[in-house]
Design an enzyme around this catalytic site. Structure first.
Site, PDB file in Angstrom:
ATOM      1  N   SER A   1      93.682   0.565  15.692  1.00 34.14           N
ATOM      2  CA  SER A   1      93.676  -0.671  14.915  1.00 34.14           C
ATOM      3  C   SER A   1      92.238  -1.078  14.649  1.00 34.14           C
ATOM      4  CB  SER A   1      94.382  -1.775  15.703  1.00 34.14           C
ATOM      5  OG  SER A   1      94.001  -3.031  15.179  1.00 34.14           O
TER       6      SER A   1
ATOM      7  N   HIS B   1      95.622   1.798  11.453  1.00 31.04           N
ATOM      8  CA  HIS B   1      96.391   0.539  11.470  1.00 31.04           C
ATOM      9  C   HIS B   1      95.504  -0.607  10.973  1.00 31.04           C
ATOM     10  CE1 HIS B   1      99.564  -2.134  13.125  1.00 31.04           C
ATOM     11  NE2 HIS B   1      98.570  -2.927  13.480  1.00 31.04           N
TER      12      HIS B   1
ATOM     13  N   ASP C   1      95.217  -4.658  10.169  1.00 34.80           N
ATOM     14  CA  ASP C   1      95.805  -5.964  10.462  1.00 34.80           C
ATOM     15  C   ASP C   1      95.371  -6.985   9.412  1.00 34.80           C
ATOM     16  OD1 ASP C   1      97.237  -5.558  13.028  1.00 34.80           O
ATOM     17  OD2 ASP C   1      95.250  -4.899  13.678  1.00 34.80           O
TER      18      ASP C   1
ATOM     19  N   MET D   1      95.605 -10.651   8.238  1.00 36.33           N
ATOM     20  CA  MET D   1      95.966 -11.980   8.790  1.00 36.33           C
ATOM     21  C   MET D   1      95.476 -13.064   7.841  1.00 36.33           C
ATOM     22  SD  MET D   1      94.811 -11.603  12.755  1.00 36.33           S
ATOM     23  CE  MET D   1      95.032 -10.085  13.679  1.00 36.33           C
TER      24      MET D   1
ATOM     25  N   HIS E   1      99.814  -3.874   8.525  1.00 33.72           N
ATOM     26  CA  HIS E   1     100.588  -4.830   9.333  1.00 33.72           C
ATOM     27  C   HIS E   1     100.295  -6.223   8.770  1.00 33.72           C
ATOM     28  CE1 HIS E   1     101.049  -6.672  13.686  1.00 33.72           C
ATOM     29  NE2 HIS E   1     101.969  -7.110  12.850  1.00 33.72           N
TER      30      HIS E   1
ATOM     31  N   MET F   1     100.399  -9.860   8.841  1.00 37.83           N
ATOM     32  CA  MET F   1     100.611 -11.059   9.659  1.00 37.83           C
ATOM     33  C   MET F   1     100.270 -12.267   8.807  1.00 37.83           C
ATOM     34  SD  MET F   1      99.064  -9.667  13.222  1.00 37.83           S
ATOM     35  CE  MET F   1      98.238  -8.366  12.353  1.00 37.83           C
TER      36      MET F   1
ATOM     37  N   MET G   1     105.789  -5.989  18.763  1.00 37.19           N
ATOM     38  CA  MET G   1     104.532  -6.588  19.240  1.00 37.19           C
ATOM     39  C   MET G   1     104.591  -6.754  20.756  1.00 37.19           C
ATOM     40  SD  MET G   1     102.462  -6.993  16.721  1.00 37.19           S
ATOM     41  CE  MET G   1     101.221  -7.737  17.774  1.00 37.19           C
TER      42      MET G   1
ATOM     43  N   GLY H   1      92.815  -9.060  19.013  1.00 36.45           N
ATOM     44  CA  GLY H   1      92.751  -7.834  19.799  1.00 36.45           C
ATOM     45  C   GLY H   1      92.379  -8.176  21.230  1.00 36.45           C
TER      46      GLY H   1
ATOM     47  N   ASP I   1     102.483  -2.351  19.452  1.00 35.79           N
ATOM     48  CA  ASP I   1     101.156  -2.866  19.075  1.00 35.79           C
ATOM     49  C   ASP I   1     100.752  -4.019  19.987  1.00 35.79           C
ATOM     50  OD1 ASP I   1      98.887  -3.713  17.711  1.00 35.79           O
ATOM     51  OD2 ASP I   1      99.965  -4.412  15.932  1.00 35.79           O
ATOM     52  N   GLY I   2      99.637  -3.828  20.699  1.00 35.97           N
ATOM     53  CA  GLY I   2      99.077  -4.899  21.521  1.00 35.97           C
ATOM     54  C   GLY I   2      98.902  -4.499  22.972  1.00 35.97           C
ATOM     55  N   GLY I   3      97.660  -4.439  23.422  1.00 38.31           N
ATOM     56  CA  GLY I   3      97.388  -4.158  24.829  1.00 38.31           C
ATOM     57  C   GLY I   3      97.774  -2.758  25.276  1.00 38.31           C
TER      58      GLY I   3
ATOM     59  N   GLY J   1      93.750  -0.881  19.675  1.00 42.95           N
ATOM     60  CA  GLY J   1      92.515  -1.425  19.096  1.00 42.95           C
ATOM     61  C   GLY J   1      91.369  -1.319  20.072  1.00 42.95           C
TER      62      GLY J   1
HETATM   63  C1  DX5 Z   1      97.119  -8.052  17.144  1.00 42.95           C
HETATM   64  C2  DX5 Z   1      97.103  -6.877  16.195  1.00 42.95           C
HETATM   65  C3  DX5 Z   1      96.811  -5.593  16.866  1.00 42.95           C
HETATM   66  C4  DX5 Z   1      95.492  -5.558  17.615  1.00 42.95           C
HETATM   67  C5  DX5 Z   1      95.732  -4.754  18.849  1.00 42.95           C
HETATM   68  O1  DX5 Z   1      97.673  -9.125  16.525  1.00 42.95           O
HETATM   69  O2  DX5 Z   1      98.324  -6.752  15.523  1.00 42.95           O
HETATM   70  O3  DX5 Z   1      96.916  -4.498  15.973  1.00 42.95           O
HETATM   71  O4  DX5 Z   1      94.424  -5.018  16.914  1.00 42.95           O
HETATM   72  O5  DX5 Z   1      94.576  -4.768  19.611  1.00 42.95           O
HETATM   73  P1  DX5 Z   1      94.577  -4.317  21.131  1.00 42.95           P
HETATM   74  O6  DX5 Z   1      94.989  -2.883  21.153  1.00 42.95           O
HETATM   75  O7  DX5 Z   1      93.152  -4.534  21.553  1.00 42.95           O
HETATM   76  O8  DX5 Z   1      95.541  -5.207  21.851  1.00 42.95           O
HETATM   77 ZN    ZN Z   2      98.644  -4.868  14.359  1.00 36.33          ZN
END
Ligand code: DX5
Ligand code: ZN
Length: 214
Positions: free
Chosen positions: A7, A32, A34, A36, A65, A67, A136, A143, A174-176, A196
């Site tokens: 990401s 990926h 993002d 937003m 993605h 958002m 998610m 991130g 996606d996330g962590g 990410g």
């Molecule tokens: C968060 C995004 C993710 C983000 C993930 O809202 O959708 O794609 O970049 O980042 P990490 O992998 O650091 O959690």
């Molecule tokens: Zn994302």
């Protein structure tokens, strides 16, 4: 083997082209992106002009993605750009079936993203129409947040249902994501791991990608 989708949110935005080249060389499968809007999530990133420029230089499939509060405003442009994957958030959309149809009309892969608190059952009526579901594993917007283990059950439930009604469905998380949770995510049924900070905040992108694949 899972596909790895770095990401860009955690990349060095002053050197975006170089970062993209680096993850390509490091063996990423998908990029990926993002998008937003500062409304659906409390953060702003980039919009279609940047997605277009990334499309011009990237040899990787792009996964956008969205958002944003009104994803329909972007779909026509994404269809024109011929990005590979597009996901809209279930929580942001009233006419989900219609938006999925627009994405698919351009032969892009159509997905729906679910916030941690949104049950997978909410997608059952349209599951046969989807190419992928994005689960998610943090609250969207930033991130570097901590992974929420509640997604394991959601992924297992979704995979089981998909086996019956849409065996080709891809599940993306996606996330962590990191090398500790990746193996359990993959055995629960994940096909695409988004990461990410795990990749971009490291010294060796290629090593991180390899560790996730294992
Ligand atoms: C968060 C995004 C993710 C983000 C993930 O809202 O959708 O794609 O970049 O980042 P990490 O992998 O650091 O959690
Ligand atoms: Zn994302």
């Amino acid at each position: 083997m899972p596909k790895i989708a770095p990401s860009l949110l955690s990349a060095d935005f002053m050197n975006l082209a170089e970062e993209i080249t680096k993850v390509q060389i490091a063996g990423a499968d998908i990029l990926h992106l993002d998008v937003m809007d500062g409304h659906f999530v409390p953060n702003l990133t980039f919009g279609m002009p940047i997605v277009r420029q990334i499309k011009n230089i990237s040899s990787l499939p792009l996964d956008v993605h969205l958002m944003v509060e009104n994803p329909q405003n972007y779909l026509e442009e994404l269809v024109k750009l011929k990005v590979e994957y597009v996901s809209v958030h279930q929580e942001a959309v009233v006419h989900l079936h219609r938006q999925i149809a627009i994405i698919k009309s351009g032969n892009l892969k159509a997905g729906v993203a679910l916030n941690p608190a949104t049950p997978v059952e909410t997608l059952y009526p349209i599951l046969p129409d989807l190419d992928f579901v994005l689960i998610m594993s943090v609250n969207p917007g930033f991130g570097g947040q901590q992974f929420l283990p509640l997604v394991y059950e959601k992924i297992k439930t979704l995979r089981k249902r998909a086996e019956r009604v849409n065996p080709a469905l891809e599940i993306e998380v996606d996330g962590g994501v990191n090398d500790e949770n990746a193996p359990r995510l993959v055995s629960a049924g994940v096909d695409i791991l988004v990461a990410g900070s795990y990749i971009f905040k490291s010294e060796d992108y290629s090593l991180q990608i390899k560790k996730l694949r294992k």
